[in-house]
Scaffold this motif. Structure first.
Motif, mmCIF file in Angstrom:
data_model
loop_
_atom_site.group_PDB
_atom_site.id
_atom_site.type_symbol
_atom_site.label_atom_id
_atom_site.label_comp_id
_atom_site.label_asym_id
_atom_site.label_seq_id
_atom_site.Cartn_x
_atom_site.Cartn_y
_atom_site.Cartn_z
ATOM 1 N N ALA A 120 3.647 58.289 19.782
ATOM 2 C CA ALA A 120 4.695 58.317 20.810
ATOM 3 C C ALA A 120 4.268 57.512 22.024
ATOM 4 O O ALA A 120 3.080 57.440 22.342
ATOM 5 C CB ALA A 120 4.962 59.755 21.237
ATOM 6 N N VAL A 121 5.248 56.894 22.677
ATOM 7 C CA VAL A 121 5.007 56.230 23.965
ATOM 8 C C VAL A 121 6.024 56.797 24.948
ATOM 9 O O VAL A 121 7.232 56.751 24.695
ATOM 10 C CB VAL A 121 5.180 54.690 23.875
ATOM 11 C CG1 VAL A 121 5.013 54.056 25.260
ATOM 12 C CG2 VAL A 121 4.177 54.075 22.891
ATOM 13 N N ILE A 122 5.495 57.353 26.051
ATOM 14 C CA ILE A 122 6.416 57.799 27.111
ATOM 15 C C ILE A 122 6.179 56.914 28.328
ATOM 16 O O ILE A 122 5.077 56.382 28.523
ATOM 17 C CB ILE A 122 6.228 59.293 27.464
ATOM 18 C CG1 ILE A 122 4.834 59.539 28.048
ATOM 19 C CG2 ILE A 122 6.470 60.201 26.273
ATOM 20 C CD1 ILE A 122 4.827 60.618 29.097
ATOM 21 N N SER A 123 7.214 56.726 29.113
ATOM 22 C CA SER A 123 7.071 55.921 30.323
ATOM 23 C C SER A 123 8.117 56.405 31.329
ATOM 24 O O SER A 123 9.313 56.203 31.135
ATOM 25 C CB SER A 123 7.262 54.439 29.999
ATOM 26 O OG SER A 123 6.997 53.677 31.164
ATOM 27 N N ILE A 124 7.639 57.076 32.366
ATOM 28 C CA ILE A 124 8.568 57.713 33.305
ATOM 29 C C ILE A 124 8.585 56.954 34.629
ATOM 30 O O ILE A 124 7.562 56.838 35.316
ATOM 31 C CB ILE A 124 8.167 59.207 33.526
ATOM 32 C CG1 ILE A 124 8.071 59.939 32.184
ATOM 33 C CG2 ILE A 124 9.145 59.911 34.468
ATOM 34 C CD1 ILE A 124 9.320 59.902 31.315
ATOM 35 N N GLN A 125 9.743 56.412 34.960
ATOM 36 C CA GLN A 125 9.973 55.707 36.222
ATOM 37 C C GLN A 125 8.941 54.617 36.495
ATOM 38 O O GLN A 125 8.433 54.501 37.603
ATOM 39 C CB GLN A 125 9.999 56.709 37.391
ATOM 40 C CG GLN A 125 11.174 57.662 37.318
ATOM 41 C CD GLN A 125 11.106 58.757 38.370
ATOM 42 O OE1 GLN A 125 11.409 59.898 38.059
ATOM 43 N NE2 GLN A 125 10.742 58.446 39.573
ATOM 44 N N ALA A 126 8.647 53.828 35.483
ATOM 45 C CA ALA A 126 7.607 52.822 35.660
ATOM 46 C C ALA A 126 7.987 51.435 35.125
ATOM 47 O O ALA A 126 7.644 50.418 35.726
ATOM 48 C CB ALA A 126 6.317 53.298 34.976
ATOM 49 N N MET A 127 8.728 51.404 34.017
ATOM 50 C CA MET A 127 8.946 50.126 33.317
ATOM 51 C C MET A 127 9.878 49.154 34.029
ATOM 52 O O MET A 127 9.923 47.975 33.699
ATOM 53 C CB MET A 127 9.541 50.407 31.942
ATOM 54 C CG MET A 127 8.495 50.536 30.882
ATOM 55 S SD MET A 127 9.298 50.726 29.306
ATOM 56 C CE MET A 127 10.243 49.227 29.216
ATOM 57 N N HIS A 128 10.639 49.672 34.979
ATOM 58 C CA HIS A 128 11.658 48.837 35.646
ATOM 59 C C HIS A 128 11.076 47.981 36.762
ATOM 60 O O HIS A 128 11.786 47.180 37.341
ATOM 61 C CB HIS A 128 12.751 49.746 36.223
ATOM 62 C CG HIS A 128 12.206 50.728 37.230
ATOM 63 N ND1 HIS A 128 11.439 51.811 36.850
ATOM 64 C CD2 HIS A 128 12.270 50.748 38.581
ATOM 65 C CE1 HIS A 128 11.071 52.473 37.935
ATOM 66 N NE2 HIS A 128 11.557 51.846 39.000
ATOM 67 N N HIS A 129 9.774 48.163 37.070
ATOM 68 C CA HIS A 129 9.168 47.406 38.171
ATOM 69 C C HIS A 129 8.759 46.012 37.720
ATOM 70 O O HIS A 129 7.584 45.642 37.774
ATOM 71 C CB HIS A 129 7.954 48.164 38.722
ATOM 72 C CG HIS A 129 8.311 49.406 39.479
ATOM 73 N ND1 HIS A 129 9.170 49.409 40.554
ATOM 74 C CD2 HIS A 129 7.932 50.697 39.313
ATOM 75 C CE1 HIS A 129 9.291 50.636 41.018
ATOM 76 N NE2 HIS A 129 8.561 51.442 40.276
ATOM 77 N N ASN A 130 9.726 45.256 37.221
ATOM 78 C CA ASN A 130 9.407 43.923 36.719
ATOM 79 C C ASN A 130 10.667 43.079 36.562
ATOM 80 O O ASN A 130 11.780 43.591 36.651
ATOM 81 C CB ASN A 130 8.674 44.050 35.369
ATOM 82 C CG ASN A 130 7.351 43.319 35.399
ATOM 83 O OD1 ASN A 130 7.240 42.266 36.041
ATOM 84 N ND2 ASN A 130 6.350 43.849 34.733
ATOM 85 N N ILE A 131 10.456 41.796 36.248
ATOM 86 C CA ILE A 131 11.603 40.962 35.893
ATOM 87 C C ILE A 131 11.885 41.175 34.403
ATOM 88 O O ILE A 131 11.002 41.591 33.650
ATOM 89 C CB ILE A 131 11.339 39.459 36.207
ATOM 90 C CG1 ILE A 131 10.060 38.982 35.517
ATOM 91 C CG2 ILE A 131 11.315 39.197 37.693
ATOM 92 C CD1 ILE A 131 9.876 37.470 35.534
ATOM 93 N N ILE A 132 13.102 40.881 33.974
ATOM 94 C CA ILE A 132 13.526 41.244 32.618
ATOM 95 C C ILE A 132 12.689 40.563 31.521
ATOM 96 O O ILE A 132 12.388 41.170 30.497
ATOM 97 C CB ILE A 132 15.053 41.020 32.416
ATOM 98 C CG1 ILE A 132 15.529 41.672 31.114
ATOM 99 C CG2 ILE A 132 15.440 39.571 32.513
ATOM 100 C CD1 ILE A 132 15.440 43.163 31.070
#
Ligand SMILES: C[S@@+](CC[C@H](N)C(=O)[O-])C[C@H]1O[C@@H](n2cnc3c(N)ncnc32)[C@H](O)[C@@H]1O
Length: 207
Positions: free
Chosen positions: A102-114
């Motif tokens: 499993a990979v979880i990612s909470i409120q972190a992945m959006h800090h980037n360009i697409i």
């Protein structure tokens, strides 16, 4: 990650309690007999503590050395152990193919360009086992429907930098639901919903 280092230096643990839907994720993981979890953008470690204390084998990755330092101390205080790495998620992850359940990612992945977010998603897909679980949350747009957003600088379609507030200067990509299905096409997305903190939560499995 200078901005996150200063936020964590100033405030310490920004979050202390796990995401309220994480208990449901544990139920799914136990049913699937899943063992190894990656917390992508783990910050100061609230989910490392949560999963490690329930016997999962937990890995945390974050670009902020201050976040990882606080997480390490928090884990030690609780006599828990995790594998922690300081690393940027838009670079190749330091794990083998099909390594995680499993990979979880909470409120972190959006800090980037697409473009970089797409690479991160490709890496999540690579390190997950077939049918591995993803649970990811990202913010909904804080912009009004008007064309003028004086407090945000537009970088590209959907990506902005706040010009004021606690996250001033940090990239924010605001996904539309349609875009989520598109960029996560390698995953069978089971649901996308607004969580109690008004973030979009994405639950899915690697195809
Ligand atoms: C809002 S905090 C969330 C922390 C944690 N997921 C939680 O829920 O407590 C965002 C985290 O993402 C990390 N982050 C942001 N951009 C990153 C990147 N490109 N690579 C790795 N970590 C990043 C920051 O350092 C910070 O720890």
């Amino acid at each position: 990650m200078d901005s996150w280092n200063s936020i964590f230096k100033d405030k310490g643990k920004v979050f202390t309690k796990p995401h309220r839907d994480m208990k449901d994720i544990v139920d799914i993981l136990k049913e699937k007999n899943s063992k190894r979890i990656l917390d992508l953008g783990c910050g100061t470690g609230r989910h490392l503590i949560f999963f490690a204390s329930q016997g999962f084998e937990v890995y945390g990755l974050d670009a902020s050395h201050k976040g990882i330092e606080i997480a390490k101390t928090w884990l030690t205080e609780n006599h828990l152990n995790c594998n922690l790495t300081i690393h940027r998620m838009e670079e190749k992850f330091p794990y083998e193919d099909s390594f995680f359940d499993a990979v979880i990612s909470i409120q972190a992945m959006h800090h980037n360009i697409i473009k970089k977010i797409k690479f991160t998603i490709q890496e999540i897909h690579r390190v997950l086992k077939p049918n591995g679980l993803i649970f990811i949350t990202v913010p909904i747009s804080k912009l009004s429907s008007k064309n003028n957003h004086p407090n945000f600088e537009k970088i590209e379609k959907g990506t902005y930098i706040p010009l004021s507030g606690p996250e001033k200067g940090l990239l924010h990509h605001f996904f539309t639901e349609r875009e989520i299905y598109k960029v996560f096409k390698g995953f069978d997305i089971k649901k996308i919903y607004l969580d109690k903190t008004k973030h979009r939560a994405i639950l899915g499995f690697k195809k």
